[in-house]
Every structure is written in structure tokens, then in C-alpha cells.
Design an enzyme around this catalytic site. Sequence first.
Site, short mmCIF file in Angstrom:
data_model
loop_
_atom_site.label_atom_id
_atom_site.label_comp_id
_atom_site.label_asym_id
_atom_site.label_seq_id
_atom_site.Cartn_x
_atom_site.Cartn_y
_atom_site.Cartn_z
N TYR A 1 9.57 -1.72 12.93
CA TYR A 1 9.01 -0.40 12.59
C TYR A 1 10.19 0.56 12.43
CZ TYR A 1 5.39 3.26 12.71
OH TYR A 1 4.55 4.30 12.40
N ARG B 1 5.26 7.76 -0.59
CA ARG B 1 5.89 8.62 0.42
C ARG B 1 6.20 7.79 1.66
NH1 ARG B 1 5.19 11.63 4.81
NH2 ARG B 1 3.18 10.63 5.18
N LYS C 1 3.43 -2.41 10.14
CA LYS C 1 2.31 -1.85 10.89
C LYS C 1 1.38 -2.95 11.40
CE LYS C 1 2.71 2.70 10.67
NZ LYS C 1 1.96 3.91 10.89
N GLU D 1 -1.77 4.35 4.29
CA GLU D 1 -0.44 4.53 4.86
C GLU D 1 0.55 5.00 3.79
OE1 GLU D 1 1.74 4.85 8.17
OE2 GLU D 1 -0.17 3.80 8.24
N ASP D 2 1.22 6.09 4.06
CA ASP D 2 2.34 6.58 3.23
C ASP D 2 1.95 6.82 1.77
OD1 ASP D 2 3.84 6.65 5.44
OD2 ASP D 2 5.12 4.94 4.98
N ASP E 1 -3.26 7.18 8.72
CA ASP E 1 -2.44 7.28 9.92
C ASP E 1 -1.47 8.45 9.85
OD1 ASP E 1 -1.60 6.28 12.47
OD2 ASP E 1 0.19 5.48 11.51
N ASP E 2 -0.98 8.78 8.68
CA ASP E 2 -0.03 9.89 8.54
C ASP E 2 -0.69 11.22 8.84
OD1 ASP E 2 2.10 8.15 7.45
OD2 ASP E 2 0.73 7.98 5.76
N ASN F 1 10.52 10.57 10.45
CA ASN F 1 11.12 9.23 10.42
C ASN F 1 11.74 8.97 9.06
OD1 ASN F 1 10.42 8.28 13.05
ND2 ASN F 1 8.31 8.03 12.37
N ASN G 1 5.47 8.44 18.73
CA ASN G 1 5.30 7.49 17.63
C ASN G 1 3.83 7.14 17.45
OD1 ASN G 1 5.44 4.90 16.09
ND2 ASN G 1 7.64 5.24 16.35
#
Length: 473
Positions: free
Chosen positions: A27, A80, A98, A170-171, A193-194, A320, A364
Site C-alpha cells: 500500500y 487520480r 487494496k 477508488e481513485d 473510499d477516497d 499520499n 490511513n
Amino acid sequence: MGLLDRNEKLFYSVVRKYVEQIMPLVYTPVVGLACQNFGLIYRRPRGIFITIHDKGHVYEVLKNWPETDVRVIVVTDGERILGLGDQGACGMGIPIGKLSLYTALAGIKPHQCLPITIDVGTNNESHLKDPLYIGLRQNRVRGQEYDDLIEEFMTAVVQRFGQNTLIQFEDFGNSNAFRLLEKYRNGYCTFNDDIQGTASVAVAGLLATLRRRRGEPRHRSAVRDGHGSGGHPQEEARKKIWMVDSRGLIVKDRPEGGVSGDKVHYAHEHEPIKALADVVKTVKPSILIGAAAIGGAFTTEILQEMAKNNKRPIIFALSNPTSKAECTAEQAYTATNGTAIFASGSPFDPVTINGKTFHPGQGNNSYIFPGVGLAAVCAGIRTIGEDHFLIAAEALANLVNEEDLQKGSIYPPLSTITECSVKIATKIISYSYKKGNVSVYPEPKDKEEFVRAQMYNTNYQSALPSIYSFPKL
């Protein structure tokens, strides 16, 4: 990853036993470097790539996956990745990382996990020019064609794997992340999750700080540098939250660029302020949260100003990977003379100031999303809302003990993260049964035992006589 190919159980056993040492490899921060160099280190596919050219055939693509009992999907379009920007198809490193944590930290069985990258191109010129780039060599597709592909993907997942399949976004870029969450959150078992995981882990940290600041004045206000994906929708919270984006303080009638979208909810009646340092001097917040992915944004001047205005300033540098952190733990503790309550998204080593050693907490998302996912899988939760993430935040904050707080950490040790996942999942399942938002019946009497019974076992239990002795992992 070679060990994972050779011995799956041993891989997850090692990760779980040595989570503090291994998690930075699977991660943040190493996963960011892996995504940037994904074409170079690519050996074989670990998941499914769905491209814009697969429109009309997404279900057939999913049918190629050999496992039928898929319960958790982590999907990205690579726009992203962490604070590194558009990585295109190379963003596959994130879903892989993940889901490895889902198994190692929450006991989701490996065959029930599926990483997916939706490849609609990339605007990253270095990738487009790289002969080792594994994705489509074209600029990103946007608009209706993009939306139609996502819609087909969501429908195909349910058709192939069932309505209870958890789909974790995610992202995705901010322009897509919020609207896709709003579009699908009430009809699918899904979360971003973001947006929700980041907010939840930040809230957990803030709840824990209340215990460290007993007897001190209540938080006056909070400044959040970077209007990214995590947020607080409550009206009362909005009044005390001051947001800063690339154009400065978010205020009403801002002359430069204006304010639009969800930023409107956080716009104050105030004169425009461009620099973050000037915002801190004017607002005098007790909490400073960084989510802008601008390394070094929290300068010594800003950190000293926080210490000047607060006995125990709260500094969260959550971006991050490590290179994008707003400040390091050492910078935060040094500039505030050891008074800061600090947390970061990426790991930092302990820091000694004035003879006292501080162990910075890692705020985190891995504290949150594995437990939420475990609850969804075990109980067949139909939809996941902000209420579930608030419960997760409260459960995590309650797992922080006095010893953790005395060491300067507002999160439990990473070595206990599997237990954190179990406790969070148990709380969420209990709540979901009360709300009738589950599909698994009958309702188990002992929710924690119910959760543990379904977890993937990474322990090695010898059936040989006790005269044989084997070293522990």
C-alpha cells in the site's frame, strides 16, 4: 508478489503477522511508485482490464474471470492515483494493493476479491510516450460515452456476481467521484473510499483527540487545505470548516474563479484570502487538515502559527504517498516544540523532541475500509451510507487506549489492525440488522463470533505429533 504466486496462504500469513513492515510495500507509499512504473514491473495480469472498446460486451469480459463467488470488487479508472495524478491503466496497482489488504486485514477470502481497472485512456503524456505503457494510447474519454461504460459495468457486475457484491470506487477524478457515488449509492452495495473512507478515518482521529485535549477549550474551527474527496455534510460542521483550494479560501462571491459544485456548501461570508499561511493567521483554527497532495504545504511558518494559537494544535497531513505529505512528523513536532497532535496518511518514524519520543499515528484508510467491507460481505448489507462510516469512526476511536494517546498516537497500533476490522465489522453489522438493511438471515446472536467464523484463516496448524517443532513465521 512472487511469494503470492507460489504460496497464497503464506503470503497473507506474512502480511498479517508483519503488517507494520509489509503494509508500506503493498500500500502507500510503495504502491504509488509501483503504479508509476507498472509497465516496467508488469509480469502477468492480476485482475480484469475493461476498456472503452469493450462497450456492449462488459458482461462477456467479466464472464472470463474464472471465479464465480466474487464478493468484493475494487475498481479504478486511474485518473487520480493517490496524489500522483493520472496513471491510466497503470493505476491497477491500487485495486491489487487494496484487495490484498482486504484479505490480510479483514479476512476476505482471496478468491472473493477482484481488482478491476476501467481503461478509457490517459492524459499523462509520459505514459503515452512510454513504450512499456500497458494501456490505451489515447486521451481520456469523457462525457456520455464514459457514463454509458460505467453504467454497463455496474449492471454487468450485478448480473455476473449478484446484487450483494461490494463495489468499491477508488481513485476516480473528483469530477466523476462525487457524481458516481450519488448516482449508484442507493441502488448498489457501493462506496467511494477516497470520499467516505478518508472522512471516516479523519473523524476517528478527531474523536480520539478529544480525549487527549480533556480540559482544554473546544475546537474553534478547522481549516482543510485541498477540497478533494473527503467531507462533512452536516450544517453545524460546515460553519466551523474553512476550506482552501488552489484559488485560496473558499468564500462567497469569490472574484477569482468563483465557487461551484459542492464547494458552495463551505463558502463563508468573508473577504478572499489567497495564501494558506494568511488563512491560518486570520481564522486561527485549532485543526489543520491537509488533503491537497502538495508536498510541504504546511510550512514552518504555518506550523508555528498553529502552535502560537493553540496549546495542542491538531495537524493532519493526510496526503499520499509520502512525497505528497503536507509536512513530515519531524517537521510538525519540531515547529510546534512537541505540542502538536499529529497524524499522517503515510507512515513516519518516531520523533524525539525535548527528550520525549512521539509515535505519530497513521490516519490511513486501511483502518476503515477492510472492516466496512467485511461487514458488507458477512451480512449481505444492501447499501452503505454515511451512517455506516460514522459508526466505523466511533468504533475505531474507541479502540485507541490511553497508552496509545500517551505515545502521541491517536490511532491503534497497525499490528492490531485485523482486530480493529473485526470490531468495526461487528458494530456495523449490529446496526444494519436493526435497520433491516441486510440480506443474510437468520440474524446471528453473537455478531463477533459470526464475523470471525467467516474470515480467511492464515494460521498454520500442524497435525503432526508434538515431538516435532517448527519455527514460527
